[in-house]
Design a protein around this motif. Structure first.
Motif, PDB file in Angstrom:
ATOM      1  N   LEU A  73       0.814  -1.273  -0.125  1.00 30.21           N
ATOM      2  CA  LEU A  73       0.141   0.019   0.157  1.00 30.21           C
ATOM      3  C   LEU A  73       0.976   1.291   0.043  1.00 30.21           C
ATOM      4  O   LEU A  73       1.718   1.358   0.745  1.00 30.21           O
ATOM      5  CB  LEU A  73      -1.035  -0.022   1.496  1.00 30.21           C
ATOM      6  CG  LEU A  73      -2.161  -0.994   1.523  1.00 30.21           C
ATOM      7  CD1 LEU A  73      -2.954  -0.783   2.540  1.00 30.21           C
ATOM      8  CD2 LEU A  73      -2.924  -1.063   0.133  1.00 30.21           C
ATOM      9  N   LEU A  74       0.599   2.182  -0.935  1.00 27.26           N
ATOM     10  CA  LEU A  74       1.307   3.479  -0.943  1.00 27.26           C
ATOM     11  C   LEU A  74       0.088   4.344  -0.269  1.00 27.26           C
ATOM     12  O   LEU A  74      -1.087   4.514  -0.743  1.00 27.26           O
ATOM     13  CB  LEU A  74       1.438   3.950  -2.200  1.00 27.26           C
ATOM     14  CG  LEU A  74       1.708   5.648  -2.357  1.00 27.26           C
ATOM     15  CD1 LEU A  74       2.981   5.776  -1.473  1.00 27.26           C
ATOM     16  CD2 LEU A  74       1.986   5.854  -3.848  1.00 27.26           C
ATOM     17  N   VAL A  75       0.504   4.861   0.811  1.00 29.50           N
ATOM     18  CA  VAL A  75      -0.767   5.429   1.656  1.00 29.50           C
ATOM     19  C   VAL A  75      -0.354   6.676   1.728  1.00 29.50           C
ATOM     20  O   VAL A  75       0.759   7.565   2.046  1.00 29.50           O
ATOM     21  CB  VAL A  75      -0.590   4.829   3.198  1.00 29.50           C
ATOM     22  CG1 VAL A  75      -1.531   5.342   4.027  1.00 29.50           C
ATOM     23  CG2 VAL A  75      -0.747   3.276   3.336  1.00 29.50           C
ATOM     24  N   ALA A  98       1.546   9.098  -6.458  1.00 27.11           N
ATOM     25  CA  ALA A  98       1.613   8.211  -7.824  1.00 27.11           C
ATOM     26  C   ALA A  98       1.222   8.807  -9.140  1.00 27.11           C
ATOM     27  O   ALA A  98       1.930   8.377 -10.344  1.00 27.11           O
ATOM     28  CB  ALA A  98       0.510   6.906  -7.523  1.00 27.11           C
ATOM     29  N   PHE A  99       0.616   9.730  -8.993  1.00 29.79           N
ATOM     30  CA  PHE A  99       0.234  10.627 -10.507  1.00 29.79           C
ATOM     31  C   PHE A  99       1.581  11.375 -11.220  1.00 29.79           C
ATOM     32  O   PHE A  99       1.523  11.483 -12.095  1.00 29.79           O
ATOM     33  CB  PHE A  99      -0.776  11.517 -10.275  1.00 29.79           C
ATOM     34  CG  PHE A  99      -2.369  10.800  -9.984  1.00 29.79           C
ATOM     35  CD1 PHE A  99      -2.398   9.599 -10.072  1.00 29.79           C
ATOM     36  CD2 PHE A  99      -3.362  11.792  -9.569  1.00 29.79           C
ATOM     37  CE1 PHE A  99      -3.785   9.052  -9.897  1.00 29.79           C
ATOM     38  CE2 PHE A  99      -4.487  11.046  -9.198  1.00 29.79           C
ATOM     39  CZ  PHE A  99      -4.605   9.650  -9.369  1.00 29.79           C
ATOM     40  N   HIS A 100       2.360  11.568 -10.212  1.00 32.20           N
ATOM     41  CA  HIS A 100       3.685  12.271 -10.571  1.00 32.20           C
ATOM     42  C   HIS A 100       4.529  11.307 -11.537  1.00 32.20           C
ATOM     43  O   HIS A 100       5.338  11.711 -12.388  1.00 32.20           O
ATOM     44  CB  HIS A 100       4.516  12.561  -9.393  1.00 32.20           C
ATOM     45  CG  HIS A 100       4.243  13.926  -8.693  1.00 32.20           C
ATOM     46  ND1 HIS A 100       3.736  14.968  -9.123  1.00 32.20           N
ATOM     47  CD2 HIS A 100       3.955  14.154  -7.342  1.00 32.20           C
ATOM     48  CE1 HIS A 100       3.341  15.789  -8.345  1.00 32.20           C
ATOM     49  NE2 HIS A 100       3.523  15.193  -7.231  1.00 32.20           N
ATOM     50  N   LYS A 102      -1.046  -1.010  -4.272  1.00 28.94           N
ATOM     51  CA  LYS A 102      -2.359  -0.211  -4.418  1.00 28.94           C
ATOM     52  C   LYS A 102      -2.334   0.998  -3.806  1.00 28.94           C
ATOM     53  O   LYS A 102      -1.331   1.145  -3.078  1.00 28.94           O
ATOM     54  CB  LYS A 102      -3.533  -0.944  -3.481  1.00 28.94           C
ATOM     55  CG  LYS A 102      -4.074  -2.371  -4.139  1.00 28.94           C
ATOM     56  CD  LYS A 102      -4.891  -2.971  -2.901  1.00 28.94           C
ATOM     57  CE  LYS A 102      -5.052  -4.628  -3.419  1.00 28.94           C
ATOM     58  NZ  LYS A 102      -6.137  -5.168  -2.484  1.00 28.94           N
ATOM     59  N   VAL A 103      -2.951   2.268  -4.047  1.00 31.65           N
ATOM     60  CA  VAL A 103      -2.881   3.421  -3.334  1.00 31.65           C
ATOM     61  C   VAL A 103      -4.101   3.524  -2.677  1.00 31.65           C
ATOM     62  O   VAL A 103      -5.118   3.005  -2.665  1.00 31.65           O
ATOM     63  CB  VAL A 103      -3.229   4.591  -4.395  1.00 31.65           C
ATOM     64  CG1 VAL A 103      -3.182   6.074  -3.738  1.00 31.65           C
ATOM     65  CG2 VAL A 103      -1.908   4.449  -5.733  1.00 31.65           C
ATOM     66  N   LEU A 104      -3.807   3.932  -1.179  1.00 31.18           N
ATOM     67  CA  LEU A 104      -5.015   4.230  -0.475  1.00 31.18           C
ATOM     68  C   LEU A 104      -4.694   5.613   0.237  1.00 31.18           C
ATOM     69  O   LEU A 104      -3.934   6.321   0.740  1.00 31.18           O
ATOM     70  CB  LEU A 104      -4.431   3.416   1.086  1.00 31.18           C
ATOM     71  CG  LEU A 104      -5.396   3.522   2.334  1.00 31.18           C
ATOM     72  CD1 LEU A 104      -6.931   3.259   2.053  1.00 31.18           C
ATOM     73  CD2 LEU A 104      -4.893   2.766   3.471  1.00 31.18           C
ATOM     74  N   LEU A 105      -5.891   6.163  -0.001  1.00 34.42           N
ATOM     75  CA  LEU A 105      -6.260   7.652   0.375  1.00 34.42           C
ATOM     76  C   LEU A 105      -6.834   7.623   1.546  1.00 34.42           C
ATOM     77  O   LEU A 105      -8.169   7.546   1.691  1.00 34.42           O
ATOM     78  CB  LEU A 105      -6.965   8.440  -0.660  1.00 34.42           C
ATOM     79  CG  LEU A 105      -6.157   8.539  -2.252  1.00 34.42           C
ATOM     80  CD1 LEU A 105      -6.961   9.329  -3.137  1.00 34.42           C
ATOM     81  CD2 LEU A 105      -4.767   9.103  -2.037  1.00 34.42           C
ATOM     82  N   LEU A 106      -6.307   7.816   2.572  1.00 41.29           N
ATOM     83  CA  LEU A 106      -6.896   7.796   4.083  1.00 41.29           C
ATOM     84  C   LEU A 106      -7.252   8.961   4.484  1.00 41.29           C
ATOM     85  O   LEU A 106      -6.441   9.602   5.309  1.00 41.29           O
ATOM     86  CB  LEU A 106      -5.871   6.708   4.856  1.00 41.29           C
ATOM     87  CG  LEU A 106      -6.211   6.344   6.207  1.00 41.29           C
ATOM     88  CD1 LEU A 106      -7.159   5.244   6.001  1.00 41.29           C
ATOM     89  CD2 LEU A 106      -5.093   5.821   6.907  1.00 41.29           C
ATOM     90  N   GLY A 107      -8.523   9.349   3.986  1.00 44.12           N
ATOM     91  CA  GLY A 107      -8.829  10.707   4.501  1.00 44.12           C
ATOM     92  C   GLY A 107      -8.109  11.753   3.658  1.00 44.12           C
ATOM     93  O   GLY A 107      -8.412  12.952   4.062  1.00 44.12           O
ATOM     94  N   GLY A 162      -5.839   0.357  -7.593  1.00 41.61           N
ATOM     95  CA  GLY A 162      -4.675  -0.193  -8.143  1.00 41.61           C
ATOM     96  C   GLY A 162      -3.778   0.792  -8.538  1.00 41.61           C
ATOM     97  O   GLY A 162      -4.184   1.472  -9.309  1.00 41.61           O
ATOM     98  N   LEU A 163      -2.625   0.781  -8.330  1.00 43.32           N
ATOM     99  CA  LEU A 163      -1.477   1.671  -8.515  1.00 43.32           C
ATOM    100  C   LEU A 163      -1.283   1.671  -9.984  1.00 43.32           C
ATOM    101  O   LEU A 163      -1.450   2.702 -10.663  1.00 43.32           O
ATOM    102  CB  LEU A 163      -0.389   1.513  -7.686  1.00 43.32           C
ATOM    103  CG  LEU A 163       0.713   2.928  -7.942  1.00 43.32           C
ATOM    104  CD1 LEU A 163       1.527   3.080  -6.418  1.00 43.32           C
ATOM    105  CD2 LEU A 163       1.907   2.384  -8.938  1.00 43.32           C
TER     106      LEU A 163
END
Length: 271
Positions: A34-36, A184-186, A171-176, A252-253
């Motif tokens: 997880l990329l958090v 990741a969009f970079h 995966k990307v987790l946007l925790l709040g 998913g990243l």
């Protein structure tokens, strides 16, 4: 929201066990990478604060999983560009000469929030050596993800982001946190044909000695990442749910970066 308001707005304490349950309901599984990106303020009253959140994340992915967080240190940049606060131009040469070299063990994060700052010091966490945009990781694949982070392109194929992209389970987790925080969009930006460049500078260790290093990289820009995220939401790509009181997304990243690249190519002018 202050602490009193947070308590008043929380129906029940947000505990490690509750966070872990909420993460599982969102779709986080044992063994995930997880990329958090995490924001404490929206989660309600957390029993144990950032420590509880980090413990719950590690529990949710288990010993076969890995947690990664940005550990950026914006103070280790060209002081001529500082604006919050700016410094007198007469100070610049002193800063170029005297700024301590970035140290993965001791250099603090800036603007990453309390969770990411605690995570970089957590037992077992390792950090990449980029002096401006490092990543911290903890878990089975942590060492491999943060190793050999190139100075430039800092978010490119050989960076921790590029290594995560090559892991199908990442995966990307946007925790709040919002899409504007999605580093990741970079990685998608580095794939654009006419992405603008800029000169950057930092204090770092090179050949065993402290030096001020100038380098060229892309002029990364997250201003339209919320629009990229709106496209992902419209496609129904992220799983969405509450962790504590926070509105969270999980996707998913690889798929997210590919979708971001397509959106940026179509919608950013001059590319």
């Amino acid at each position: 929201m202050g602490e009193f308001e947070t308590v008043a707005a929380t129906r029940e304490p947000v505990t490690v066990a509750r966070i872990a349950r909420d993460l599982e309901a969102l779709g986080v599984r044992q063994g995930d990478v997880l990329l958090v990106h995490a924001s404490l303020s929206g989660m309600g009253w957390v029993c144990g604060g950032p420590q509880a959140i980090v413990q719950a994340l590690l529990q949710a992915v288990g010993p076969e999983g890995t947690i990664v967080m940005p550990a950026q240190s914006g103070d280790w940049s060209d002081p001529a560009e500082w604006s919050n606060p700016p410094v007198p131009r007469a100070w610049l040469e002193t800063i170029y000469r005297e700024m301590p070299a970035f140290d993965p063990l001791t250099t603090p994060t800036r603007g990453m929030g309390r969770i990411a700052e605690l995570f970089r010091t957590f037992p077992g966490t390792v950090r990449s050596a980029h002096p401006q945009v490092s990543f911290s990781a903890n878990g089975k694949l942590a060492g491999a993800i943060v190793a050999d982070h190139p100075l430039t392109p800092q978010f490119g194929a050989d960076s921790p982001l590029g290594k995560l992209y090559r892991l199908p389970e990442a995966k990307v987790l946007l925790l709040g946190a919002g899409y504007n925080a999605c580093t990741a969009f970079h990685l998608a930006e580095t794939r654009l044909d006419r992405m603008p460049a800029k000169r950057m500078g930092t204090a770092m260790t090179e050949a065993g000695a402290r030096t001020w290093k100038w380098f060229d990289d892309f002029a990364y820009d997250s201003a339209d990442f919320t629009l990229v995220g709106a496209e992902l939401d419209a496609r129904g790509m992220p799983a969405r749910g509450a962790v504590g009181s926070a509105d969270c997304r999980l996707f998913g990243l690889q798929a997210g970066v590919d979708a971001a690249e397509a959106w940026l190519r179509e919608n950013r002018t001059g590319l």
